[in-house]
Design an enzyme around this catalytic site. Structure first.
Site, mmCIF file in Angstrom:
data_model
loop_
_atom_site.group_PDB
_atom_site.id
_atom_site.type_symbol
_atom_site.label_atom_id
_atom_site.label_comp_id
_atom_site.label_asym_id
_atom_site.label_seq_id
_atom_site.Cartn_x
_atom_site.Cartn_y
_atom_site.Cartn_z
ATOM 1 C CD GLN A 83 -3.073 -0.443 -0.099
ATOM 2 O OE1 GLN A 83 -3.132 0.726 -0.426
ATOM 3 N NE2 GLN A 83 -3.813 -1.377 -0.690
ATOM 4 C CB SER A 84 4.192 1.930 -1.431
ATOM 5 O OG SER A 84 4.930 3.065 -1.820
ATOM 6 C CG ASN A 85 0.595 6.702 0.812
ATOM 7 O OD1 ASN A 85 -0.549 6.436 0.443
ATOM 8 N ND2 ASN A 85 0.942 6.701 2.101
ATOM 9 C CB CYS A 87 4.526 2.238 -5.158
ATOM 10 S SG CYS A 87 6.115 1.560 -4.630
#
Ligand SMILES: *Cc1c(COP(=O)(O)O)cnc(C)c1O
Length: 350
Positions: A83-85, A87
């Site tokens: 859930q990387s912001n 990325c």
């Protein structure tokens, strides 16, 4: 003073800047009604920096992507949690600029339909490789190198952006924010002694800490850790600033890194990265109801909760104003909606 103390490298204007600085006066009134005497709390709305690419990463990516473009890049490779912001912002901005994006993600996506950031990654056409967390941790540099070489062999021009775009290039993003804050503080007539923000890969803190010094904001920057420990961040922030000075020796000589003090608080991580307690979800609900300010369970709500705990304990009450940097993360909340509880809705008869 219109003269800038720093000469910036090339940047692609992608974010909606400057972001607003707003007071949280209803929150202040609610806290005072509990009998607390606290400084006025302001929020720098970096969550308003873009729609789909909102948050802090876009400020860094303005510089990372300019460097990529200058090198003739056609393929971006970066990495982070599922859930990387960061990325997600890279996936959106890569599509916006017509670049292919390949994301290396830590974790098993499971069989559910993707939610939150992962949904947007896919919507924007990013290629995604998911890795088992332990293997990812052990071999991230090799994985990045592998895919870099892979694309190069195909005749493409890959550009690798590290975790969170936190390196000597990304540092410029929050130097630029410190420059905005100087103007914000002047026009609001405030001289906040403390600036708080969530710290995860260190680049935001590196830029803000150096920028606070170089633009003479007269404030102390507190990174509220959401993972790892204090010594990890002290090392990482210094490493990013050393990389910055190494890459831009002429522009950066005015900062004496040895003299720069860094403040990290790692007391509010809770059970671990991206794991939020009930208190964190309560903070999210309180700020949403009182101020229409949406925090996220991975970064901003933990940092905000930690800041409030510290203020309640009287640690930072020797000032009239404190500033919280809202670094975004809304889509991460949408991936953890089960942590929020509401009364069941029912049909209303006419
Ligand atoms: C990445 C991120 C942070 C942390 O910023 P770093 O520069 O990685 O330390 C804080 N808040 C949000 C919402 C983020 O996505």
């Amino acid at each position: 003073m219109t003269e800038d103390v720093l000469e910036y490298p090339e940047r692609i204007s992608l974010a909606q800047l400057p972001t607003p600085l707003l007071p949280l006066d209803r929150l202040g009134a609610a806290l005072r009604s509990e009998g607390l005497r606290l400084p006025r709390i302001w929020v720098k709305r970096d969550d308003l920096s873009h729609c789909a690419a909102s948050g802090n990463k876009i400020r860094k990516l303005e510089f990372s992507l300019a460097a990529a473009r200058a090198g003739g890049c056609d393929t971006l490779i970066t990495c982070g949690g599922l859930q990387s912001n960061h990325c997600r912002a890279t996936a959106v901005l890569g599509a916006q600029l017509g670049l292919q994006v390949h994301l290396l993600l830590r974790g098993d996506p499971g069989i559910d339909v993707p939610r939150g950031n992962l949904l947007l990654d896919q919507l924007c056409g990013a290629r995604i490789s998911c890795y088992e967390p332990h293997a990812y941790q052990q071999s991230l540099p090799q994985l990045l190198q592998y895919w870099h070489d892979h694309y190069q062999q195909q005749g493409r021009r890959p550009f690798v952006i590290p975790t969170g775009a936190s390196d000597g290039i990304g540092v410029w993003g929050y130097l630029n924010c410190a420059r905005e804050l100087r103007a914000d503080f002047r026009s609001a007539g405030i001289a906040p002694a403390y600036i708080f923000h969530a710290t995860g890969s260190g680049g935001t803190q590196a830029g803000l800490s150096a920028g606070t010094r170089l633009y003479q904001l007269g404030a102390q920057v507190w990174g509220m850790a959401v993972c790892d420990n204090e010594s990890y961040f002290l090392n990482k922030v210094r490493a990013d600033l050393r990389d910055w000075q190494r890459r831009y020796p002429q522009q950066t000589a005015s900062l004496d890194l040895e003299q720069l003090e860094l403040q990290v608080n790692a007391d509010y991580i809770g059970a671990g990265y991206a794991i939020a307690s009930e208190a964190i979800f309560n903070t999210i609900q309180q700020l949403a109801e009182l101020e229409g300010l949406i925090l996220d369970p991975v970064y901003t709500a933990k940092a905000f909760h930690g800041m409030l705990c510290e203020l309640r304990a009287g640690r930072f009450n020797d000032t009239g104003d404190v500033v919280f940097i809202h670094t975004g993360g809304l889509f991460g909340l949408l991936a953890q909606q089960d942590g929020l509880s509401f009364n069941r809705l029912q049909m209303t008869s006419v």
